[in-house]
Structures are given as C-alpha cells and as structure tokens.
Design a protein around this motif. Structure first.
Motif, PDB file in Angstrom:
ATOM      1  N   UNK A   2       0.624  -1.218   2.978  1.00  0.00           N
ATOM      2  CA  UNK A   2       0.302  -0.201   1.956  1.00  0.00           C
ATOM      3  C   UNK A   2      -0.373   1.006   2.601  1.00  0.00           C
ATOM      4  N   UNK A   3      -1.304   0.712   3.507  1.00  0.00           N
ATOM      5  CA  UNK A   3      -2.045   1.796   4.153  1.00  0.00           C
ATOM      6  C   UNK A   3      -1.110   2.641   5.021  1.00  0.00           C
ATOM      7  N   UNK A  35     -17.938   5.120   7.976  1.00  0.00           N
ATOM      8  CA  UNK A  35     -18.134   4.141   6.909  1.00  0.00           C
ATOM      9  C   UNK A  35     -17.057   4.199   5.829  1.00  0.00           C
ATOM     10  N   UNK A  36     -16.124   5.146   5.946  1.00  0.00           N
ATOM     11  CA  UNK A  36     -15.095   5.279   4.911  1.00  0.00           C
ATOM     12  C   UNK A  36     -14.026   4.219   5.116  1.00  0.00           C
ATOM     13  N   UNK A  37     -13.820   3.422   4.122  1.00  0.00           N
ATOM     14  CA  UNK A  37     -12.890   2.315   4.286  1.00  0.00           C
ATOM     15  C   UNK A  37     -11.898   2.272   3.140  1.00  0.00           C
ATOM     16  N   UNK A  38     -10.681   1.815   3.401  1.00  0.00           N
ATOM     17  CA  UNK A  38      -9.747   1.613   2.299  1.00  0.00           C
ATOM     18  C   UNK A  38     -10.201   0.443   1.428  1.00  0.00           C
ATOM     19  N   UNK A  39      -9.670   0.327   0.229  1.00  0.00           N
ATOM     20  CA  UNK A  39     -10.077  -0.792  -0.619  1.00  0.00           C
ATOM     21  C   UNK A  39      -9.747  -2.133   0.054  1.00  0.00           C
ATOM     22  N   UNK A  40     -10.579  -3.140  -0.143  1.00  0.00           N
ATOM     23  CA  UNK A  40     -10.361  -4.410   0.550  1.00  0.00           C
ATOM     24  C   UNK A  40      -9.056  -5.105   0.171  1.00  0.00           C
ATOM     25  N   UNK A  41      -8.543  -4.819  -1.020  1.00  0.00           N
ATOM     26  CA  UNK A  41      -7.307  -5.478  -1.452  1.00  0.00           C
ATOM     27  C   UNK A  41      -6.047  -4.828  -0.873  1.00  0.00           C
ATOM     28  N   UNK A  42      -6.204  -3.656  -0.234  1.00  0.00           N
ATOM     29  CA  UNK A  42      -5.009  -2.979   0.279  1.00  0.00           C
ATOM     30  C   UNK A  42      -4.480  -3.711   1.513  1.00  0.00           C
ATOM     31  N   UNK A  91      -3.980   4.417  12.164  1.00  0.00           N
ATOM     32  CA  UNK A  91      -3.447   5.253  11.077  1.00  0.00           C
ATOM     33  C   UNK A  91      -3.567   6.731  11.436  1.00  0.00           C
ATOM     34  N   UNK A 110       2.078   3.099   4.483  1.00  0.00           N
ATOM     35  CA  UNK A 110       2.906   3.927   3.581  1.00  0.00           C
ATOM     36  C   UNK A 110       2.087   5.105   3.040  1.00  0.00           C
ATOM     37  N   UNK A 111       0.820   4.840   2.731  1.00  0.00           N
ATOM     38  CA  UNK A 111      -0.054   5.894   2.197  1.00  0.00           C
ATOM     39  C   UNK A 111      -0.185   7.035   3.204  1.00  0.00           C
ATOM     40  N   UNK A 112      -0.388   6.674   4.468  1.00  0.00           N
ATOM     41  CA  UNK A 112      -0.554   7.698   5.508  1.00  0.00           C
ATOM     42  C   UNK A 112       0.779   8.363   5.820  1.00  0.00           C
TER      43      UNK A 112
END
Lengths: 306, 216
Positions: free
Chosen positions: A97-98, A86-93, A144, A100-102
């Motif tokens: 971006x994701x 259920x862990x999700x990144x923010x919907x606006x990302x 990811x 680059x984050x990883x």
C-alpha cells in the motif's frame, strides 16, 4: 556557482516563547549532500519541517526548487522526498500500500528498486507496517523516499536504528542518486561518521542558529585539533586563525582552530613546545562548535556564516 | 485533477472504524424502530451528528505522525483536500445508502409488519421515502462545517476555539429548527438557502485554509 536548490532567508520558528529556530539564512546548491548536524533540540527537525512546508515560519521564508515551502505546487511537491524522524504511516498499512501511495505521486518512482530493497531485508509486500521492527520501519520509509527518485531529499535521522550494513547501503544509494540524478540531499543526523563518508557540505545548528555551513573539503583543509599540555597557557593566535573551542581532558588541553588558507605554518609557530597538531574530522569540528569550552565561553555565541 | 486511488484508500481506511460502528447501529435502529420515521426523529439526528464528528476527526488528525507522513508523500495540499472530501462522501454513502435502501425497498416495512405487526405498515414506505434525503442533507451541512473546524484548529495561529463555539451554535440552531412543527413555505425556503450558503462557504473556506494548515 550553481543554482540554489534550497534557500532560506531569516527563517525562524517559535513554539510559544521558545525559539526553536532563529533567523536562518542558508543556500544549498544543487547536487550536494549536506550533513545537517546539531545537538538534540537544536532545531534541525524544525528546519526540515519548515522546508517541506509542514510548519509555518514565525519569521522569514524558505524556497525549495524556487517555490515557497508553504505553497508548493503539485509538480514541485512531487519532486521532494521527505523522511521525518517521527512521522510514520498508519500501523495497519501494508508495504505494498505504501509503495502504491508513493508511486502514485512520484512520476519517476523506481518500483524495481523498491522491491529489491524490500527483498534484501526479507520484507514481504503484505507485511503490515506496525508489525515491523524499528530498523525495518526506517528502512521502508527510507526506501520509499529513494525509490521516488526525488530532486530534493530531506531526511531526518534516516539511519537511526539501522544495522551497519543497512546504513551503508542507504547512504550509498543516497550518494549514487544525488550524483547520477543531480539531486540534492539534506540529512539531519547524529551519526556523524556515516554521513561524513558521503557528504559534500556540513551545516551545524545549535540553539536554533546555523553556526557553521561549509564544504567538508574546506573543513578538512582548515580545521585543526591542537593538543597542548594542560598546564600551558592558551596561545595567542593571529587574525588568520580562528579559535573554535577548547577543552581540558586529563593532562592535555584540546584546542580546535580554523586556519585561513596558507596560515598553517603560522599556527605551528604560535604553539608552545610539546604541542601536536592534527587534521580534524567532521565529528571533531562538530564537537568544537557545539561543546561549551573550558574557558567559559559559550560556543554558540560566535556565529560563523559561510 | 486525477483521482489517486492509493491516497483515497488510505483516507477511507482512516474512517473505517467510524463506518463499521455507524453502519450496524444505523441499520438496526431503522429496522427495529416501531414509530413512523420522519425528518424530526431526534435519534437519527444524533446519529448523523455523531457519525459526522467521527468522520471529521478521523480525517483531521493533523497532530498525528500518520498525517505528517501522508502530507509529505508528494501530494499537493489541494490534492489532499479533494481526496479528503471525496473520502468523506464515500464514507457517508457507505453508511447512508444501505439505510436508505432499507426504507425504499420496503425491507423496513416488511420487518415491521412480520415481526412487530405494526399498524403503520401500510403507510410506512410512502411516508418514510423522503426521510433519508433529510439525513443526507444533515451530513451535507455538518461535514463541511466540521472539516472546516478541524482545519481551522490546525492553523498556525492557535486560539481558534471560537470556531468550535460557532459549530456548536449551528448544531443548536438545527436542533431548535427541528423541534418546530409547522414551517411556513417561505421559512423553509430561507432555511434551505442559508444551508446552501453555509455549505458552499465552509467548503470554499476549508479548501483555502487547508493550504496553510500545520501538520505536527
């Protein structure tokens, strides 16, 4: 025996009065894909969250790559790929971006693989996470983790919501990464058929307890499904045959047993005429362990450590 | 510790709604308030308080799936904490700097002179010049405290509501101190010293407890 990539000692977690996980002792070797199975609410998600250090255990401890889960140093944290259900990144990302984050935290991040994975599903880098379908979201999160080339992969229902071809690609990639990169994967899932194809071991959790942990190869060799006429008495088995469970279905009684090596002939001898014996697959084994059997005995009462 | 720009960007984006609301509100208030601003201005104190709470709550939603995702990307707890503090500082500066510049560059006094023909116009710029530093001081006291409150509330052993009461107490004490008209020099020095001790204590304790917090 190779070094344990993941180790737990008496690991337990309570939520108020509810024991979500109780005294789990488990050692998972490097280079294995472990199918973590259990009914809803059995404790599989809690187990993975404890391993990655999101939760504090009520009892016991756990180690990932020899580091305590609750105090993972920077270099170890970067070697763990976790995908929560259920862990999700923010919907606006955005997907970019994701990535680059990883990529920033994973030294081995395979950008080409990630971009290929997105292209294969027609996902643009500028797409916002919130605008994706359920399956696409899962795909992005799974990609990811895989692109990070982690040494440890902890994945909770990674294939849920994916179409069959995406599921196959995901599990193939996972298997390849474990084989080539000497990684270790623990995959909690309810879709047993898919994971059976790539898993080396299975661990079954029920009511917060690990009720089985074994190599699939051994299970295939040892577990049998016996079909008896429903009106037949339950046969008496010797010490080398362990009754896992039984169920009456229409005019037949299904019985699942685990036979010690070399005791298959003993099983056949103990059965009445008209009985049939079949090899059991992982799903059969799982059902045998987790279903309440027809003679009133609750399967979770019998713990079977490896 | 290297600054991880993608992580910082995500954290700053979390606080963007708070900044987008605070910036125009703060600027408009400073631009159009006709009295000479001083450090005891209650509306600006409330503004700093509300903005600090908004920042701390945006960066402290440890029960949200977004944070569980962020906290499992392979960053250590200390890295996450450091970037959170850096994000907080940038978020404050994004709002505080334009407001302070309006005072220091004479934009406010010019508006007051031209639009409202304020009689205070000649003394405004010089009298108000130190005031933004007090607001920044308010952020410096409140934000580590509020971050600490949110981190403490996410600890494995719940029932930490005492910390919320403590934070409320600190805010009340600040409010009372602001209402005093004359402070002897020694008292002012004492308040500054205690504030510095509190800032350092909450920062150090927040960093340590951040390693143990639970993300659900």
């Amino acid at each position: 025996m190779s070094e344990a990539a993941i180790r737990t000692e008496g690991l337990g977690r309570d939520y108020g009065r509810h024991h979500a996980l109780e005294s789990v002792n488990l050692a998972i070797e490097r280079g294995r894909v472990v199918a973590l199975l259990g009914p809803h609410g059995a404790g599989t998600t809690t187990f993975l969250r404890l391993l990655v250090g999101l939760l504090e255990p009520t009892n016991g401890r756990s180690w990932v790559l020899e580091s305590p889960s609750r105090a993972l140093p920077e270099q170890i944290a970067a070697k763990i790929g976790y995908m929560g259900d259920a862990d999700e990144p923010p919907p606006w990302s955005t997907i970019k971006q994701l990535m680059c984050l990883q990529a920033e935290s994973s030294a081995e991040f395979d950008r080409a693989f990630f971009e290929r994975s997105m292209t294969a599903r027609e996902l643009a880098p500028a797409s916002r996470y919130g605008s994706l379908s359920k399956g696409q979201k899962k795909w992005v999160r799974a990609a990811l983790v895989l692109a990070g080339r982690p040494e440890i992969m902890l994945m909770d229902e990674p294939a849920e919501g994916l179409d069959p071809s995406a599921r196959q690609s995901l599990y193939d990639e996972l298997r390849d990464h474990v084989t080539e990169g000497e990684a270790t994967a623990v995959v909690a899932t309810h879709v047993i058929g898919d994971i059976e194809r790539i898993a080396d071991d299975a661990a079954v959790i029920d009511h917060g307890r690990v009720i089985a942990h074994a190599a699939l190869e051994d299970l295939r060799e040892q577990v049998r499904e016996v079909q008896l006429p429903a009106d037949e008495q339950m046969p008496e088995f010797g010490d080398s045959i362990e009754l896992l469970g039984s169920r009456v279905a229409s005019d037949t009684r299904l019985v699942w047993v685990r036979c010690a090596i070399g005791s298959l002939s003993e099983l056949e001898q103990s059965l009445p005429a008209g009985s049939t014996v079949r090899s059991a697959n992982l799903e059969t084994f799982y059902l045998a362990l987790t279903q309440h059997n027809s003679n009133g005995r609750d399967n979770d009462a019998k713990e079977k450590p490896k | 510790m290297k600054i991880k720009m993608p992580l910082l960007a995500i954290l700053l984006r979390q606080t963007l709604p708070a900044s987008l609301i605070a910036l125009p509100v703060g600027c408009l208030y400073v631009m159009f308030t006709r009295n000479v601003l001083n450090w005891q201005n209650p509306w600006m104190a409330l503004f700093v308080l509300a903005h600090s709470i908004a920042i701390a709550s945006s960066l402290g939603r440890f029960g949200s799936p977004n944070f569980a995702f962020l906290y499992t990307r392979g960053y250590s707890r200390d890295e996450l904490w450091a970037h959170k503090m850096l994000g907080t500082a940038l978020c404050v500066l994004m709002v505080w700097s334009p407001i302070a510049l309006m005072l220091w560059l004479g934009v406010r006094s010019a508006v007051q002179d031209k639009m409202f023909v304020s009689p205070y116009f000649p003394i405004m710029m010089t009298r108000e010049a130190p005031v933004p530093w007090f607001w920044l001081g308010g952020y410096a006291i409140l934000l580590p405290l509020f971050h600490y409150v949110w981190i403490r509330r996410a600890q494995p052993l719940r029932g930490e509501n005492g910390i919320v009461l403590l934070a409320v107490g600190v805010v009340i004490v600040i409010g009372i101190l602001m209402s005093f008209r004359w402070h002897p020099r020694w008292f002012r020095a004492l308040v500054y010293t205690l504030s510095a001790v509190m800032i350092i204590t909450t920062l150090v304790a927040g960093r340590m407890l951040h390693r143990d917090l639970e993300v659900h």
